[in-house]
Write a protein that holds these residues in place. Structure first.
Motif, mmCIF file in Angstrom:
data_model
loop_
_atom_site.group_PDB
_atom_site.id
_atom_site.type_symbol
_atom_site.label_atom_id
_atom_site.label_comp_id
_atom_site.label_asym_id
_atom_site.label_seq_id
_atom_site.Cartn_x
_atom_site.Cartn_y
_atom_site.Cartn_z
ATOM 1 N N ALA A 1 -33.826 -53.918 12.479
ATOM 2 C CA ALA A 1 -33.498 -54.619 13.723
ATOM 3 C C ALA A 1 -33.359 -56.118 13.481
ATOM 4 N N ALA A 2 -34.283 -56.708 12.707
ATOM 5 C CA ALA A 2 -34.217 -58.148 12.432
ATOM 6 C C ALA A 2 -32.967 -58.503 11.651
ATOM 7 N N ARG B 1 -29.869 -58.347 13.913
ATOM 8 C CA ARG B 1 -29.815 -59.504 14.820
ATOM 9 C C ARG B 1 -29.287 -60.731 14.089
ATOM 10 N N ASP B 2 -29.767 -60.920 12.880
ATOM 11 C CA ASP B 2 -29.308 -62.069 12.099
ATOM 12 C C ASP B 2 -27.818 -61.975 11.808
ATOM 13 N N TRP C 1 -25.462 -58.747 15.638
ATOM 14 C CA TRP C 1 -25.433 -57.534 16.456
ATOM 15 C C TRP C 1 -26.334 -57.720 17.681
ATOM 16 N N ARG C 2 -25.991 -57.033 18.758
ATOM 17 C CA ARG C 2 -26.905 -56.941 19.891
ATOM 18 C C ARG C 2 -27.798 -55.735 19.638
ATOM 19 N N VAL C 3 -29.069 -55.976 19.431
ATOM 20 C CA VAL C 3 -30.005 -54.934 19.003
ATOM 21 C C VAL C 3 -30.898 -54.526 20.167
ATOM 22 N N GLU D 1 -34.194 -52.068 20.605
ATOM 23 C CA GLU D 1 -35.178 -51.213 19.943
ATOM 24 C C GLU D 1 -35.673 -50.164 20.939
#
Length: 447
Positions: free
Chosen positions: A416-417, A420-421, A424-426, A428
């Motif tokens: 996920a991290a 995001r970097d 992307w729109r993440v 969880e």
């Protein structure tokens, strides 16, 4: 037999029905006959009479007791040589199951050879072991069809063998029985559960440019399209009326020239990426979180198809596992029904198209998978990632599974991290959450 419940929702209106009945005729085979409770009681009474007659003495009691014992033995011997010819036909309602739902199986038996009487039926299924207590009793009438209904609940996704049929032959006096097997089996297809999101026919995920392309294609706006003659089965929306008028016959646009807008769905299939993966009853890897993710991909693919888009489901490394367009939803769900944890795709996907929306449903990933996933975005494409964790809350896999070794698998938190970097729109999520709520809350179709 049980009370009927509502049938699972049909995922798409044009899903064709599968053949519902398949009759198979064969000679039964089975084990040795044995007395029923009634038969055991008859033998007990007979032995008691013989013993009493010997003590009294009374030849009449000895004769009566001997007759009872011989009667049961004779019935057992007759059952040993009894091999009835039985025709078995199975019908499923609905014709194909949906994971987590139930299906009713109607088994119809005919005894052409004249065999009849009271029998008990129990059908083998491929996903669990059935118990003798689940047998359903019916009366088999010689030359006539007799039916029994079985309710199969909580169906797992996949293709499953149903059969052979276990038949409990009960002698007419009820003193002996023999369990035999009627040969033959039928396949039951169980597709992933599809949730109706109620989003309507269009979604902003198509993009304005993609929508204009679709409307332009449907309207027949090109003066010099690449066309061919109409073939049976071609969608009428692909008919080019101007070209048809010039050629005096129906002409349709080539798919290659005027394709529908597309969307890409990415599903992680690696065994070591799902921390709840375990070995199933058939020896293959299974994961409840992975099954949840397949349901998400099935739901999104059907929604994209309803909005007029082609949805392509791939692995993170770009291998195609299923493809759906508005006319092939049944085939799409069938491909997902066949997907197993650890499977690779059949072919490499085409490069990402500009403005093609990407929705990834992943958990743990290897570094090379994460790198490949980043390349699945085209220019100007929206990218949404649903990063899944099992309900127990594992953040990383604790060990490699299925003999997989090599690079470290990144857990859901690190995946996920990293996404995001990468822009992307993440979102969880937990695989214990309702699929429809997660999809509607994450809004992957609205970007």
């Amino acid at each position: 037999m049980t009370d009927r419940v509502a049938a699972p929702p049909t995922p798409h209106g044009d899903v064709p029905a599968r053949p519902g009945v398949r009759a198979q005729t064969g000679i039964t085979r089975g084990g040795a006959p044995r007395p029923t409770l009634r038969g055991g009681a008859v033998v007990g009474v007979g032995v008691a009479l013989v013993a009493t007659g010997a003590v009294v003495p009374s030849p009449a009691l000895v004769f009566a007791g001997t007759t009872l014992v011989v009667l049961v033995v004779a019935v057992l011997v007759s059952l040993l040589f009894r091999r009835p010819l039985i025709t078995v036909a199975r019908r499923f309602s609905p014709d194909r199951g949906m994971a987590g739902w139930s299906v009713d199986e109607t088994v119809t038996l005919t005894a052409p050879g004249g065999a009849g009487g009271r029998i008990g039926l129990r059908d083998d299924v491929g996903w669990r072991r059935t118990r003798a207590s689940e047998a359903v009793g019916i009366t088999l009438v010689p030359g006539r069809a007799s039916s029994a209904v079985f309710r199969h609940e909580g169906l797992p996704r996949g293709r499953h063998r149903v059969g052979p049929l276990h038949v409990d032959l009960i002698e007419s006096f009820g003193v002996a029985r023999r369990r035999v097997v009627a040969p033959g089996s039928t396949e039951l297809l169980v597709v992933p559960e599809v949730h109706d999101l109620g989003l309507g026919a269009e979604s902003r995920a198509l993009g304005d440019g993609a929508r204009r392309q679709r409307e332009h294609s449907l309207a027949g706006g090109d003066d010099d399209p690449v066309t061919r003659e109409y073939r049976r089965g071609d969608p009428m929306r692909r008919v080019h009326w101007k070209a048809s008028a010039r050629h005096d016959e129906l002409m349709v646009r080539q798919e290659e020239q005027h394709g529908l807008p597309s969307a890409r769905l990415v599903l992680s299939t690696g065994v070591d990426g799902w921390s709840d993966a375990r070995t199933g009853s058939d020896g293959s890897a299974v994961s409840d979180a992975f099954e949840w993710a397949v349901s998400v991909v099935a739901t999104l693919g059907v929604e994209f198809g309803r909005s007029g888009s082609v949805a392509q489901a791939t692995t993170p490394e770009g291998d195609v596992v299923a493809r759906n367009d508005p006319d092939s939803t049944a085939a799409y769900l069938e491909s997902l029904a066949d997907l197993r944890l650890g499977d690779a795709g059949h072919r490499s996907a085409a490069p990402a198209a500009p403005r093609e929306p990407v929705v990834a449903v992943v958990s743990g990933l290897r570094p090379r998978e994460l790198e490949s996933l980043g390349r699945s975005r085209g220019v100007g494409s929206s990218a949404v990632a649903l990063v899944v964790s099992p309900p127990l809350g594992f953040s990383e896999t604790t060990a490699s599974r299925g003999g997989v070794t090599g690079a470290e698998t990144l857990g859901p938190d690190r995946v996920a991290a990293a996404l995001r970097d990468a822009g992307w729109r993440v979102v969880e999520v937990s695989s214990g959450d309702p699929v429809a709520d997660v999809v509607l809350g994450a809004r992957p179709l609205d970007d």
